[in-house]
Design a protein around this motif. Structure first.
Motif, PDB file in Angstrom:
ATOM      1  N   ALA A  25      12.219  -0.898   0.506  1.00  0.00           N
ATOM      2  CA  ALA A  25      13.271  -0.918  -0.516  1.00  0.00           C
ATOM      3  C   ALA A  25      13.486   0.476  -1.093  1.00  0.00           C
ATOM      4  O   ALA A  25      12.581   1.320  -1.070  1.00  0.00           O
ATOM      5  CB  ALA A  25      12.880  -1.882  -1.631  1.00  0.00           C
ATOM      6  N   ALA A  26      14.653   0.696  -1.645  1.00  0.00           N
ATOM      7  CA  ALA A  26      14.956   1.951  -2.328  1.00  0.00           C
ATOM      8  C   ALA A  26      13.907   2.199  -3.405  1.00  0.00           C
ATOM      9  O   ALA A  26      13.474   1.268  -4.088  1.00  0.00           O
ATOM     10  CB  ALA A  26      16.341   1.881  -2.960  1.00  0.00           C
ATOM     11  N   GLY A  27      13.472   3.424  -3.544  1.00  0.00           N
ATOM     12  CA  GLY A  27      12.517   3.773  -4.580  1.00  0.00           C
ATOM     13  C   GLY A  27      11.063   3.506  -4.227  1.00  0.00           C
ATOM     14  O   GLY A  27      10.166   3.912  -4.960  1.00  0.00           O
ATOM     15  N   GLU A  28      10.812   2.842  -3.107  1.00  0.00           N
ATOM     16  CA  GLU A  28       9.417   2.603  -2.716  1.00  0.00           C
ATOM     17  C   GLU A  28       8.764   3.898  -2.233  1.00  0.00           C
ATOM     18  O   GLU A  28       9.454   4.804  -1.744  1.00  0.00           O
ATOM     19  CB  GLU A  28       9.347   1.567  -1.569  1.00  0.00           C
ATOM     20  N   HIS A  29       7.431   3.937  -2.351  1.00  0.00           N
ATOM     21  CA  HIS A  29       6.654   5.058  -1.812  1.00  0.00           C
ATOM     22  C   HIS A  29       5.732   4.472  -0.757  1.00  0.00           C
ATOM     23  O   HIS A  29       4.945   3.587  -1.055  1.00  0.00           O
ATOM     24  CB  HIS A  29       5.783   5.704  -2.902  1.00  0.00           C
ATOM     25  N   CYS A  30       5.828   4.985   0.426  1.00  0.00           N
ATOM     26  CA  CYS A  30       5.140   4.349   1.535  1.00  0.00           C
ATOM     27  C   CYS A  30       4.411   5.403   2.353  1.00  0.00           C
ATOM     28  O   CYS A  30       4.938   6.493   2.578  1.00  0.00           O
ATOM     29  CB  CYS A  30       6.217   3.655   2.366  1.00  0.00           C
ATOM     30  N   VAL A  31       3.189   5.106   2.773  1.00  0.00           N
ATOM     31  CA  VAL A  31       2.448   6.046   3.614  1.00  0.00           C
ATOM     32  C   VAL A  31       2.295   5.455   5.010  1.00  0.00           C
ATOM     33  O   VAL A  31       2.018   4.276   5.169  1.00  0.00           O
ATOM     34  CB  VAL A  31       1.081   6.421   2.987  1.00  0.00           C
TER      35      VAL A  31
END
Ligand SMILES: Nc1ncnc2c1ncn2[C@@H]1O[C@H](COP(=O)(O)OP(=O)(O)O)[C@@H](O)[C@H]1O
Ligand SMILES: [Mg+2]
Length: 211
Positions: A25-31
């Motif tokens: 989703a928009a605004g998510e932070h994902c590694v």
């Protein structure tokens, strides 16, 4: 906002990446985690719109990245990339490296370029050539270049590989701040275990796919 469906990538006959589904989703932070060779850079290039996958689809805000074929401008308006090797142009100032990204979208906005550099604590270095600056400062120029067009999606490849603990944390802070400032989805690829704890959302590509 970003969806991947039935993704497979092969180099020649060798399958290096399989990702049945991913929704971010928009605004998510994902590694994006995985050992060396697990396909992280390949996936980032596919998500960046610069490597057409062998199979499957990538949708950004419901627009397919590869169908119809998209041009540089289309990508530059939506997607910012901090590559592993920064690819800064040393005959240009920090500011002009950032302006170059603006020229890809046909928008010259000196105030925005200045503001972006200042937000990354590079206001005083804006007229310096990248090679005169530290590794961390060079990386910040690359982050500024990636976010100056206010992308929907911000991708970073191994942003901490050349940094010690303190600088690695700071680089992740800056990427998160830069993504949040434009409401972008952030995807960071790394094999660095120090980075994992900074992210709520983890995509693990290990172990490497064997043919
Ligand atoms: N252009 C290419 N041609 C052929 N094989 C490649 C190419 N790029 C990467 N590979 C191979 O694909 C696999 C995944 O590479 P990569 O996506 O760079 O992984 P990572 O970033 O996780 O280290 C590796 O085995 C690598 O050698
Ligand atoms: Mg890689």
């Amino acid at each position: 906002m970003l969806s991947v469906r039935s993704l497979v990538h092969r180099y020649a006959d060798r399958t290096v990446l399989r990702l049945p589904a991913l929704d971010l989703a928009a605004g998510e932070h994902c590694v994006l985690l995985g050992a060396s060779g697990s396909g992280k850079t390949t996936l980032l290039h596919v998500l960046a719109g610069i490597l057409r996958p062998s199979e499957g689809a990538v949708l950004l805000d419901d627009a397919n990245l590869y169908q119809p074929p998209r041009g540089d401008r289309w990508r530059a308006e939506r997607i910012g990339v901090v590559p592993q090797r920064l690819h800064l142009i040393d005959s240009l100032s920090a500011l002009d490296n950032v302006r170059l990204a603006q020229s890809l979208v046909g928008r010259r906005d000196d105030a925005a370029a200045d503001q972006t550099l200042t937000a990354l604590s590079l206001g005083e270095q804006r007229l310096s050539r990248p090679s005169r600056l530290s590794t961390g400062q060079q990386q910040r120029i690359a982050i500024a270049r990636a976010v100056v067009n206010r992308p929907r999606l911000l991708l970073a490849d191994e942003p901490t590989s050349a940094l010690d603990d303190g600088h690695a944390d700071r680089a992740i802070d800056l990427l998160i701040q830069a993504a949040d400032a434009c409401g972008a989805l952030l995807v960071v690829a790394t094999h660095d275990a120090r980075v994992r704890r900074r992210f709520a959302r983890v995509i693990d590509l290990s172990p490497a796919v064997t043919p």
